[in-house]
Enzyme design. Structure first.
Site, PDB file in Angstrom:
ATOM      1  N   ASP A  21       0.847  -1.191   0.000  1.00 23.42           N
ATOM      2  CA  ASP A  21       0.000   0.000   0.000  1.00 23.42           C
ATOM      3  C   ASP A  21       0.881   1.240   0.000  1.00 23.42           C
ATOM      4  O   ASP A  21       1.891   1.293   0.703  1.00 23.42           O
ATOM      5  CB  ASP A  21      -0.916  -0.004   1.226  1.00 23.42           C
ATOM      6  CG  ASP A  21      -2.037   1.022   1.096  1.00 23.42           C
ATOM      7  OD1 ASP A  21      -2.432   1.336  -0.040  1.00 23.42           O
ATOM      8  OD2 ASP A  21      -2.502   1.510   2.134  1.00 23.42           O
ATOM      9  N   GLU A  45      -9.365   4.298  -1.853  1.00 23.17           N
ATOM     10  CA  GLU A  45      -8.195   4.095  -2.709  1.00 23.17           C
ATOM     11  C   GLU A  45      -8.600   3.317  -3.964  1.00 23.17           C
ATOM     12  O   GLU A  45      -9.687   2.777  -4.060  1.00 23.17           O
ATOM     13  CB  GLU A  45      -7.109   3.271  -1.980  1.00 23.17           C
ATOM     14  CG  GLU A  45      -6.668   3.870  -0.653  1.00 23.17           C
ATOM     15  CD  GLU A  45      -5.412   3.211  -0.073  1.00 23.17           C
ATOM     16  OE1 GLU A  45      -4.638   2.613  -0.834  1.00 23.17           O
ATOM     17  OE2 GLU A  45      -5.236   3.308   1.155  1.00 23.17           O
ATOM     18  N   LYS A  71      -3.202  -1.579  10.015  1.00 24.42           N
ATOM     19  CA  LYS A  71      -3.622  -1.784   8.627  1.00 24.42           C
ATOM     20  C   LYS A  71      -3.816  -3.259   8.316  1.00 24.42           C
ATOM     21  O   LYS A  71      -3.948  -3.625   7.146  1.00 24.42           O
ATOM     22  CB  LYS A  71      -2.543  -1.216   7.684  1.00 24.42           C
ATOM     23  CG  LYS A  71      -2.214   0.241   7.919  1.00 24.42           C
ATOM     24  CD  LYS A  71      -3.288   1.138   7.370  1.00 24.42           C
ATOM     25  CE  LYS A  71      -2.801   2.578   7.306  1.00 24.42           C
ATOM     26  NZ  LYS A  71      -3.775   3.411   6.594  1.00 24.42           N
ATOM     27  N   HIS A 130      -4.009  14.088   0.674  1.00 31.83           N
ATOM     28  CA  HIS A 130      -4.106  13.230   1.869  1.00 31.83           C
ATOM     29  C   HIS A 130      -2.827  13.330   2.699  1.00 31.83           C
ATOM     30  O   HIS A 130      -2.876  13.534   3.917  1.00 31.83           O
ATOM     31  CB  HIS A 130      -4.357  11.780   1.451  1.00 31.83           C
ATOM     32  CG  HIS A 130      -4.276  10.809   2.593  1.00 31.83           C
ATOM     33  ND1 HIS A 130      -5.245  10.726   3.574  1.00 31.83           N
ATOM     34  CD2 HIS A 130      -3.337   9.878   2.923  1.00 31.83           C
ATOM     35  CE1 HIS A 130      -4.907   9.785   4.448  1.00 31.83           C
ATOM     36  NE2 HIS A 130      -3.757   9.256   4.084  1.00 31.83           N
ATOM     37  N   GLU A 139     -10.207   4.209   4.140  1.00 31.17           N
ATOM     38  CA  GLU A 139      -9.355   4.962   3.214  1.00 31.17           C
ATOM     39  C   GLU A 139      -9.835   4.639   1.811  1.00 31.17           C
ATOM     40  O   GLU A 139      -9.838   3.476   1.398  1.00 31.17           O
ATOM     41  CB  GLU A 139      -7.875   4.605   3.402  1.00 31.17           C
ATOM     42  CG  GLU A 139      -7.318   5.173   4.707  1.00 31.17           C
ATOM     43  CD  GLU A 139      -5.802   5.119   4.815  1.00 31.17           C
ATOM     44  OE1 GLU A 139      -5.177   4.298   4.113  1.00 31.17           O
ATOM     45  OE2 GLU A 139      -5.250   5.905   5.609  1.00 31.17           O
ATOM     46  N   ASP A 158      -8.913   0.657   2.434  1.00 31.14           N
ATOM     47  CA  ASP A 158      -7.865   0.239   3.373  1.00 31.14           C
ATOM     48  C   ASP A 158      -8.327   0.617   4.787  1.00 31.14           C
ATOM     49  O   ASP A 158      -8.061   1.717   5.266  1.00 31.14           O
ATOM     50  CB  ASP A 158      -6.564   0.959   2.993  1.00 31.14           C
ATOM     51  CG  ASP A 158      -5.426   0.624   3.931  1.00 31.14           C
ATOM     52  OD1 ASP A 158      -5.428  -0.471   4.507  1.00 31.14           O
ATOM     53  OD2 ASP A 158      -4.522   1.472   4.066  1.00 31.14           O
ATOM     54  N   GLU A 213      -9.315  12.783   7.929  1.00 28.44           N
ATOM     55  CA  GLU A 213      -9.251  14.122   7.331  1.00 28.44           C
ATOM     56  C   GLU A 213     -10.588  14.857   7.432  1.00 28.44           C
ATOM     57  O   GLU A 213     -10.626  16.055   7.699  1.00 28.44           O
ATOM     58  CB  GLU A 213      -8.859  14.018   5.850  1.00 28.44           C
ATOM     59  CG  GLU A 213      -7.484  13.452   5.610  1.00 28.44           C
ATOM     60  CD  GLU A 213      -7.323  13.028   4.163  1.00 28.44           C
ATOM     61  OE1 GLU A 213      -7.591  11.853   3.854  1.00 28.44           O
ATOM     62  OE2 GLU A 213      -6.962  13.878   3.333  1.00 28.44           O
ATOM     63  N   GLN A 271      -2.533   2.909  15.044  1.00 26.07           N
ATOM     64  CA  GLN A 271      -1.514   3.444  14.126  1.00 26.07           C
ATOM     65  C   GLN A 271      -0.651   4.519  14.805  1.00 26.07           C
ATOM     66  O   GLN A 271       0.574   4.524  14.683  1.00 26.07           O
ATOM     67  CB  GLN A 271      -2.213   4.022  12.890  1.00 26.07           C
ATOM     68  CG  GLN A 271      -1.284   4.507  11.783  1.00 26.07           C
ATOM     69  CD  GLN A 271      -2.068   5.026  10.564  1.00 26.07           C
ATOM     70  OE1 GLN A 271      -3.307   4.970  10.530  1.00 26.07           O
ATOM     71  NE2 GLN A 271      -1.356   5.509   9.576  1.00 26.07           N
ATOM     72  N   THR A 281      -8.454  -5.257   4.184  1.00 26.95           N
ATOM     73  CA  THR A 281      -8.504  -4.331   3.051  1.00 26.95           C
ATOM     74  C   THR A 281      -9.538  -4.912   2.101  1.00 26.95           C
ATOM     75  O   THR A 281      -9.413  -6.063   1.682  1.00 26.95           O
ATOM     76  CB  THR A 281      -7.133  -4.245   2.369  1.00 26.95           C
ATOM     77  OG1 THR A 281      -6.192  -3.705   3.294  1.00 26.95           O
ATOM     78  CG2 THR A 281      -7.183  -3.368   1.134  1.00 26.95           C
ATOM     79  N   ARG A 291      -6.830   4.164  13.567  1.00 26.53           N
ATOM     80  CA  ARG A 291      -5.981   5.352  13.740  1.00 26.53           C
ATOM     81  C   ARG A 291      -5.294   5.405  15.097  1.00 26.53           C
ATOM     82  O   ARG A 291      -4.160   5.906  15.203  1.00 26.53           O
ATOM     83  CB  ARG A 291      -6.807   6.626  13.564  1.00 26.53           C
ATOM     84  CG  ARG A 291      -7.466   6.756  12.213  1.00 26.53           C
ATOM     85  CD  ARG A 291      -6.462   6.792  11.093  1.00 26.53           C
ATOM     86  NE  ARG A 291      -7.116   6.933   9.799  1.00 26.53           N
ATOM     87  CZ  ARG A 291      -6.506   6.720   8.650  1.00 26.53           C
ATOM     88  NH1 ARG A 291      -5.236   6.342   8.625  1.00 26.53           N
ATOM     89  NH2 ARG A 291      -7.156   6.859   7.518  1.00 26.53           N
TER      90      ARG A 291
END
Ligand code: CA
Length: 418
Positions: A125, A200, A250, A132, A198, A230, A360, A237, A254, A234
């Site tokens: 990834d 993507e 992560k 972003h 996420e 994904d 975000e 992370q 996915t 958070r």
């Protein structure tokens, strides 16, 4: 190129995701029958295993479509990919001499269950969407230091886990993990509180390589694209990511969409990468328009309620193309395999309604966003269903990606209960 007309009437609608111009590849089953390869056309799937057995479609002297993955077809190389697309276009075109022979092999999409389209060899990834990376960097380090110094020169990535890639429709269990909030002295092992999406795209490598390849070779080696979510924890992370990058944050899951949109279907929508302040080094330079104009969106539906659009963005917002990511991946001599999956990185546009993650959209949880149901969200709640969509709009036709969905299940009460 205009809409190519098919004798499958539903495929001739300008807004239908699967016209003859598209021909996306997937794996399906019906009523518990074996999983096999098929191609979507309008509201139907052409059963390629059956068409192959009947001699209507032949790409090899042994069968390649009676298996639950497209890896065997990819293994045959790009000449076989082109020959298959040409033959399918011929069979499904309006006025085709093959219509009567092919009709018995059409399966209504509504009766089919869709499965993983490939065996994922390995999964990498990236972090190659500039808005972003800037938004996340601003939250953590301030706008002056938002982009790390390497970011404008190489596509940043990490090696993920092929074992965690699941097909759209698979429920996603909220993970447990080790977390530490800034006001606590020591970490604790708890269910994730800041679970996120996420938005993507995923690129599928169709041709293996062993050693460094050019951007053009990398582009040639890509078989097609899927939507990719994904799922990201958070809080896990934030605690684990230094100094080697994300790991368990992560690794829960996915999700990818079930239909592979092949490169030829996307060719009319090629666009340039954005302007750069630093020229890329020669081995990463663009070799023509490297991105695609694909509208992307993500919706959130709380359990039993209507969906709200969280964000709309476009694949052309990427700073690095999938081909540049793949070329960079091989610079060390790293071998790449048929079935490797490359995540683009979160795709966000310049404005708030274009941000492809809740991190975000809620600015790190500080600015809750309002849903059409009257509820608010900072991060995902149990029962939330996320749906990604993607489509390129042509002259009188649409190249649709279908959907990539997943519902968040509550964390287990005790993840170690036996
Ligand atoms: Ca990601």
């Amino acid at each position: 190129m205009p809409l190519l007309k098919s004798w499958v009437a539903s495929a001739n609608n300008a807004d239908h995701p699967f016209p003859l111009n598209n021909l996306p590849y997937g794996v399906f089953s019906t009523n518990g029958t074996e999983e096999r390869c098929g191609v979507a056309i309008g509201d139907s799937i052409l059963d390629l295993a059956a068409a192959e057995e009947a001699g209507l479609v032949t790409v090899c002297d042994i069968p390649v479509f009676d298996v639950p993955y497209w890896n065997d077809l990819m293994d045959l190389g790009s000449e076989a990919w082109d020959a298959l697309r040409a033959r399918l276009t011929e069979i499904l075109a309006e006025g085709s001499a093959d219509q009567a022979a092919a009709e018995p092999f059409l399966v209504p999409m509504a009766e089919a269950t869709l499965h993983m389209p490939i065996v994922v060899s390995e999964y990498t990834d990236f972090y190659a969407g500039r808005n972003h990376a800037f938004n996340v960097g601003t939250m953590f380090r301030g706008p002056e230091n938002a982009l790390p110094p390497n970011w404008l020169h190489i596509p940043i990535g990490y090696n993920g886990r092929a074992s965690s890639v699941v097909v759209s429709g698979t429920d996603i269990r909220r993970p447990w993990g080790q977390l530490k909030s800034p006001d606590q002295e020591l970490p604790a092992f708890l269910p994730c509180r800041r679970f996120d999406l996420e938005l993507e795209m995923g690129a599928i490598v169709g041709t293996a390589s062993d050693g460094p390849i050019t951007v053009q070779e990398a582009d040639d080696n890509i078989f097609g694209y899927v939507l990719l979510n994904d799922w990201s924890a958070r809080d896990i992370q934030a605690w684990e990511y230094q100094p080697l990058g994300p790991f368990q944050a992560k690794a829960t899951a996915t999700s990818i969409s079930p239909w592979i949109i092949t490169k030829p279907a996307l060719e009319p929508f090629r666009t340039d990468t954005p302007a750069r302040e630093f020229e890329l080094l020669d081995h990463l330079k663009d070799c023509g328009p490297m991105l695609y104009d694909i509208d992307l969106a993500v919706t959130l539906a709380p359990e039993g309620k209507d969906a709200t659009t969280l964000a709309k963005t476009n694949y052309k917002e990427m700073y690095y193309s999938a081909a540049q990511q793949l070329a960079h991946h091989t610079t060390s001599g790293c071998p790449m395999n048929v079935g490797d999956l490359l995540g683009s990185g979160t795709i966000s546009g310049a404005t708030k309604p274009e941000r492809g993650s809740l991190l975000e959209l809620s600015w790190g949880g500080k600015e809750p966003i309002s849903l059409d149901t009257g509820e608010t969200r900072t991060f995902l709640e149990d029962g939330d269903t996320l749906t990604l969509t993607g489509a390129a709009k042509g002259d009188g036709y649409t190249i649709g990606f279908g959907t990539c969905t997943g519902t968040v299940l509550p964390a287990l009460k005790d993840p170690y209960a036996r």
